[in-house]
Design an enzyme around this catalytic site. Sequence first.
Site, mmCIF file in Angstrom:
data_model
loop_
_atom_site.group_PDB
_atom_site.id
_atom_site.type_symbol
_atom_site.label_atom_id
_atom_site.label_comp_id
_atom_site.label_asym_id
_atom_site.label_seq_id
_atom_site.Cartn_x
_atom_site.Cartn_y
_atom_site.Cartn_z
ATOM 1 N N HIS A 152 0.837 -1.210 0.000
ATOM 2 C CA HIS A 152 0.000 0.000 0.000
ATOM 3 C C HIS A 152 0.869 1.256 0.000
ATOM 4 C CE1 HIS A 152 -3.399 -2.467 2.131
ATOM 5 N NE2 HIS A 152 -3.102 -2.919 0.926
ATOM 6 N N HIS B 97 -8.959 -2.233 -5.298
ATOM 7 C CA HIS B 97 -7.884 -2.470 -4.342
ATOM 8 C C HIS B 97 -6.868 -3.462 -4.894
ATOM 9 C CE1 HIS B 97 -5.817 -2.428 -0.530
ATOM 10 N NE2 HIS B 97 -5.661 -3.740 -0.699
ATOM 11 N N ASP C 105 -2.907 -2.827 -5.007
ATOM 12 C CA ASP C 105 -1.880 -3.785 -4.589
ATOM 13 C C ASP C 105 -0.879 -4.035 -5.709
ATOM 14 O OD1 ASP C 105 -2.732 -4.228 -1.993
ATOM 15 O OD2 ASP C 105 -3.803 -6.083 -2.454
ATOM 16 N N HIS D 8 -0.160 -11.207 -4.823
ATOM 17 C CA HIS D 8 1.205 -10.754 -4.572
ATOM 18 C C HIS D 8 2.250 -11.712 -5.143
ATOM 19 C CE1 HIS D 8 -0.433 -7.620 -2.093
ATOM 20 N NE2 HIS D 8 -1.030 -8.493 -1.305
#
Length: 320
Positions: free
Chosen positions: A92, A251, A255, A278
């Site tokens: 973030h 969001h 990310d 991720h």
Amino acid sequence: MLHYSNCNKICEKTVMNQRTIKTAIAVTGTGLHSGQPVDLEFQPQPIDTGIVFERSDIVGSTPIPASAFLVQDTMMSSNLVFGGTRVGTVEHLLSAIAGLGVDNLLIRVSASEIPIMDGSAAPFVGLLLQAGLCEQDALKKFIRIVRTVRVKVDDKWAELRPYSGFELNFEIDFDHPAIDKDFQHAQLQFSTQNFIEQLSSARTFGFLRDIEAMRQNNLALGGSMDNAIVIDEANILNEEGLRFNDEFVRHKILDALGDLYLIGYPILGRFNAYKSGHALNNLLVREILSDHNNFEIVTFDDNVTCPIEYLPLNGITVEG
């Protein structure tokens, strides 16, 4: 709140130089997993330093460069480990740094994780703008994607393609009554203004059943509806609801922007992803950097020829 000048675009020809902050600034937040207070400080850095983390709670700790090759854990967040020292949940903050076009910055943190703040990048954006941005005496470097690279695991995939600017496209696939099927795809044509207005305030989200399980293992102790969208089997539990109809997928783009900035430079390319996270984002960056035929490092003498639009340093102010 953030306030824009009347000029929505860069109106005058200016040199496209590297950026840092004008002055050091600090804040205290809560660690998502520890639930404990975490001190965070930003300090200006010289040209070509890049983004560097440092553990202020460890005397003589080794600085940790923001590099995709130092990501050793991608369980629910991106976590850097170097010289036995760890800094977690960096995405973030890195998204805010990328969104504002900051090239050189020292981030001192008093724990093994960046504070969660409100679960979005907006508090970090506000903090950096309070510190002020300044241009440095060196041209800003970009990484231009010159060959399509795709990574895939099961049905999940992510890719970067050649493109004149920077665009991010993301699709999620949640079969859940609280996540509308009509709002599971989003696109961002990157600019500082688009990032701040359309992406920076999109919050992280989690399912109540998963949060309860994590807490049994002493994780997510700082998680709450103050810093995440919480969903049970049928509903969003936050009284205020969503900030955007498609906040979930926004969001995921937030990310991804932070994960991609671990490539070391602002990107010129088109990012497309389906159900990526991720781990896959990091795999993509590593795959690109593994072959110099995939990219080139470029600079631009002025903002007119630069295909990415950064607002001028006086184009955003913080009020209140």
